[in-house]
Every structure is written in structure tokens, then in C-alpha cells.
Scaffold this motif. Structure first.
Motif, PDB file in Angstrom:
ATOM      1  N   THR A 108      17.366  36.507 -13.731  1.00 22.25           N
ATOM      2  CA  THR A 108      18.574  37.243 -14.010  1.00 22.25           C
ATOM      3  C   THR A 108      18.411  38.305 -15.168  1.00 22.25           C
ATOM      4  OG1 THR A 108      19.639  35.729 -15.639  1.00 22.25           O
ATOM      5  CG2 THR A 108      20.248  35.177 -13.259  1.00 22.25           C
ATOM      6  N   GLY A 109      17.510  37.787 -15.962  1.00 21.77           N
ATOM      7  CA  GLY A 109      17.268  38.847 -17.092  1.00 21.77           C
ATOM      8  C   GLY A 109      18.271  38.478 -18.325  1.00 21.77           C
ATOM      9  N   LEU A 110      19.054  37.691 -18.216  1.00 24.12           N
ATOM     10  CA  LEU A 110      20.055  37.420 -19.371  1.00 24.12           C
ATOM     11  C   LEU A 110      19.738  36.490 -20.322  1.00 24.12           C
ATOM     12  CD1 LEU A 110      23.242  36.673 -16.715  1.00 24.12           C
ATOM     13  CD2 LEU A 110      22.871  38.824 -18.148  1.00 24.12           C
ATOM     14  N   SER A 111      20.049  36.521 -21.557  1.00 21.30           N
ATOM     15  CA  SER A 111      19.836  35.652 -22.693  1.00 21.30           C
ATOM     16  C   SER A 111      20.611  34.526 -22.378  1.00 21.30           C
ATOM     17  CB  SER A 111      20.145  36.346 -23.931  1.00 21.30           C
ATOM     18  OG  SER A 111      21.489  36.630 -23.924  1.00 21.30           O
ATOM     19  N   ASP A 112      20.299  33.382 -22.962  1.00 21.28           N
ATOM     20  CA  ASP A 112      21.007  32.092 -22.839  1.00 21.28           C
ATOM     21  C   ASP A 112      22.343  32.373 -23.131  1.00 21.28           C
ATOM     22  OD1 ASP A 112      18.860  30.692 -22.026  1.00 21.28           O
ATOM     23  OD2 ASP A 112      18.501  29.683 -24.154  1.00 21.28           O
ATOM     24  N   ASP A 164      24.186  35.476 -22.976  1.00 19.11           N
ATOM     25  CA  ASP A 164      24.858  36.146 -22.038  1.00 19.11           C
ATOM     26  C   ASP A 164      25.150  35.245 -20.879  1.00 19.11           C
ATOM     27  OD1 ASP A 164      25.015  38.203 -23.740  1.00 19.11           O
ATOM     28  OD2 ASP A 164      23.232  39.373 -23.014  1.00 19.11           O
ATOM     29  N   LEU A 165      24.030  34.575 -20.477  1.00 17.80           N
ATOM     30  CA  LEU A 165      24.408  33.630 -19.289  1.00 17.80           C
ATOM     31  C   LEU A 165      25.739  32.550 -19.445  1.00 17.80           C
ATOM     32  CD1 LEU A 165      23.070  33.000 -16.548  1.00 17.80           C
ATOM     33  CD2 LEU A 165      21.703  31.226 -17.646  1.00 17.80           C
ATOM     34  N   SER A 166      25.600  32.120 -20.640  1.00 18.32           N
ATOM     35  CA  SER A 166      26.791  31.031 -20.915  1.00 18.32           C
ATOM     36  C   SER A 166      28.059  32.032 -20.914  1.00 18.32           C
ATOM     37  CB  SER A 166      26.395  30.581 -22.219  1.00 18.32           C
ATOM     38  OG  SER A 166      27.542  29.699 -22.757  1.00 18.32           O
ATOM     39  N   ALA A 167      28.156  33.048 -21.548  1.00 21.24           N
ATOM     40  CA  ALA A 167      29.443  33.979 -21.517  1.00 21.24           C
ATOM     41  C   ALA A 167      29.806  34.133 -20.025  1.00 21.24           C
ATOM     42  CB  ALA A 167      28.977  34.957 -22.268  1.00 21.24           C
ATOM     43  N   LEU A 168      28.796  34.729 -19.342  1.00 21.17           N
ATOM     44  CA  LEU A 168      29.190  34.819 -17.974  1.00 21.17           C
ATOM     45  C   LEU A 168      29.644  33.841 -17.317  1.00 21.17           C
ATOM     46  CD1 LEU A 168      29.283  36.923 -15.486  1.00 21.17           C
ATOM     47  CD2 LEU A 168      26.642  36.487 -15.153  1.00 21.17           C
ATOM     48  N   VAL A 213      12.481  23.125 -12.101  1.00 20.75           N
ATOM     49  CA  VAL A 213      11.732  24.466 -12.336  1.00 20.75           C
ATOM     50  C   VAL A 213      12.248  25.441 -11.528  1.00 20.75           C
ATOM     51  CG1 VAL A 213       9.377  25.247 -11.637  1.00 20.75           C
ATOM     52  CG2 VAL A 213       9.942  22.890 -12.637  1.00 20.75           C
ATOM     53  N   ALA A 214      12.952  25.130 -10.169  1.00 20.92           N
ATOM     54  CA  ALA A 214      13.175  26.378  -9.487  1.00 20.92           C
ATOM     55  C   ALA A 214      14.428  27.088 -10.199  1.00 20.92           C
ATOM     56  CB  ALA A 214      13.749  25.982  -8.174  1.00 20.92           C
ATOM     57  N   GLN A 215      15.593  26.173 -10.693  1.00 20.21           N
ATOM     58  CA  GLN A 215      16.461  26.474 -11.428  1.00 20.21           C
ATOM     59  C   GLN A 215      16.157  27.629 -12.506  1.00 20.21           C
ATOM     60  OE1 GLN A 215      17.997  25.618 -14.594  1.00 20.21           O
ATOM     61  NE2 GLN A 215      19.874  26.731 -14.363  1.00 20.21           N
ATOM     62  N   GLN A 216      15.153  27.149 -13.259  1.00 21.55           N
ATOM     63  CA  GLN A 216      14.762  28.013 -14.331  1.00 21.55           C
ATOM     64  C   GLN A 216      14.301  29.106 -14.051  1.00 21.55           C
ATOM     65  OE1 GLN A 216      15.268  27.744 -17.767  1.00 21.55           O
ATOM     66  NE2 GLN A 216      16.722  26.149 -16.983  1.00 21.55           N
ATOM     67  N   SER A 217      13.512  29.275 -12.940  1.00 22.70           N
ATOM     68  CA  SER A 217      12.839  30.578 -12.276  1.00 22.70           C
ATOM     69  C   SER A 217      14.053  31.453 -11.884  1.00 22.70           C
ATOM     70  CB  SER A 217      11.928  30.079 -11.009  1.00 22.70           C
ATOM     71  OG  SER A 217      11.663  31.299 -10.341  1.00 22.70           O
ATOM     72  N   VAL A 218      15.246  31.092 -11.074  1.00 17.14           N
ATOM     73  CA  VAL A 218      16.189  31.940 -11.014  1.00 17.14           C
ATOM     74  C   VAL A 218      17.124  32.367 -12.281  1.00 17.14           C
ATOM     75  CG1 VAL A 218      18.676  32.045  -9.727  1.00 17.14           C
ATOM     76  CG2 VAL A 218      16.479  30.824  -8.856  1.00 17.14           C
ATOM     77  N   VAL A 219      16.981  31.492 -13.306  1.00 13.42           N
ATOM     78  CA  VAL A 219      17.575  32.026 -14.480  1.00 13.42           C
ATOM     79  C   VAL A 219      17.168  33.006 -15.142  1.00 13.42           C
ATOM     80  CG1 VAL A 219      18.009  31.242 -16.912  1.00 13.42           C
ATOM     81  CG2 VAL A 219      18.994  29.684 -14.994  1.00 13.42           C
TER      82      VAL A 219
END
Length: 155
Positions: free
Chosen positions: A122-126, A128-132, A113-119
Motif C-alpha cells: 500500500t505504501g502507507l505508513s502505520d 496513515d493506514l490506521s487513519a484510513l 506474512v501475507a498480510q504484512q506483504s499487502v500492507v
């Protein structure tokens, strides 16, 4: 004349500073969420490795987290004192195995739950987050290979 006026080093142009600032921002976002669960950010990384890969010897855990064994020991000490992990010996008495306890396994859902909150922050799409994440892994690999070159070899 300042160094920046002569075209010298500029803080805002440094990759290392951008990575440092981004890392600090992410860790600051995690800190209160993990603190409520009794974890620090480095302890969270240990737990992630154990949740994903299962119990392992201390030296394998250190390698997995790209840390020295001396950096892992105090983290495991605190996690063991909190009841999240237990240490034991394998048939090779020289190896100390670190494994999750029942309390450590139960913590995974709360940390998720904490991890999802931080994700989310970030405001990144799945995508964009994967690419980063992949770009950062690739950068780490390239620098590790470059850093492994003998000192006397031209770069």
C-alpha cells in the motif's frame, strides 16, 4: 452533449467506485498469497475473526463479518474440509459453534506474512493506514445508521 458535459454523474467522482476499485486492488494483492496457503479472501476474513475472537456460533460469525448466515455456511464448509476449522454443537443444540483446529491455529503465522506483504504494497505508513482504516469504519457506521432510518422519514 454527454451527461458529463452537462455536469451529470461522473465515474471518477463517485465514492462507491473509488471504494470498489480499492477493494478490488487489495483483494487482488491478497489472492496469490492466500492461495498458496489454501485460502480465498473471504475464507481469510473468517479465519481472522476466529483468530481474534475465538470460536463462536455461526450467526455471531456472520454478524462479526457483516454477512448473512447463508454466506458464511459455504465458507465454513470449505474451511472445515481443509481442516482449518471444526463445527460442533453447544449445550443449546440449535447453535452450531465454529472453532479453529490445530491446523487453523498454525496457519495464523503464515497468513501474517501475507498480510504484512499487502500492507507493504500500500505504501502507507502505520499512521496513515490506521487513519484510513478508522475513516472507513466511521463511514460504514454513518451509512449503517443512515440506512436504518424509516423510509418515510425525511433525510
Amino acid at each position: 452533449m454527454t451527461s458529463s458535459a452537462r455536469g451529470g454523474l461522473k465515474l471518477d467522482d463517485q465514492l462507491c467506485f473509488a471504494l470498489y476499485a480499492a477493494t478490488n486492488a487489495v483483494v487482488r494483492a491478497y489472492r496469490p498469497l492466500l492461495g498458496e496457503l489454501g485460502l480465498t479472501y473471504p475464507q481469510y476474513l473468517v479465519m481472522l475473526a476466529l483468530w481474534q475472537d475465538g470460536g463462536m456460533p455461526v450467526h455471531d460469525l456472520a454478524r462479526r463479518l457483516q454477512l448473512g448466515p447463508s454466506a458464511i455456511t459455504p465458507l465454513v464448509d470449505k474451511l472445515e474440509a481443509a481442516g482449518f476449522v471444526a463445527r460442533g454443537r453447544t449445550s443449546d443444540r440449535r447453535l452450531v459453534l465454529v472453532a479453529l483446529t490445530e491446523a487453523g491455529r498454525a496457519l495464523e503465522d503464515k497468513v501474517s506474512v501475507a498480510q504484512q506483504s499487502v500492507v507493504c504494497r500500500t505504501g502507507l505508513s502505520d499512521r496513515d493506514l490506521s487513519a484510513l482504516r478508522q475513516d472507513l469504519k466511521d463511514l460504514t457506521d454513518r451509512i449503517a445508521v443512515f440506512g436504518a432510518m424509516p423510509e418515510d422519514e425525511p433525510r
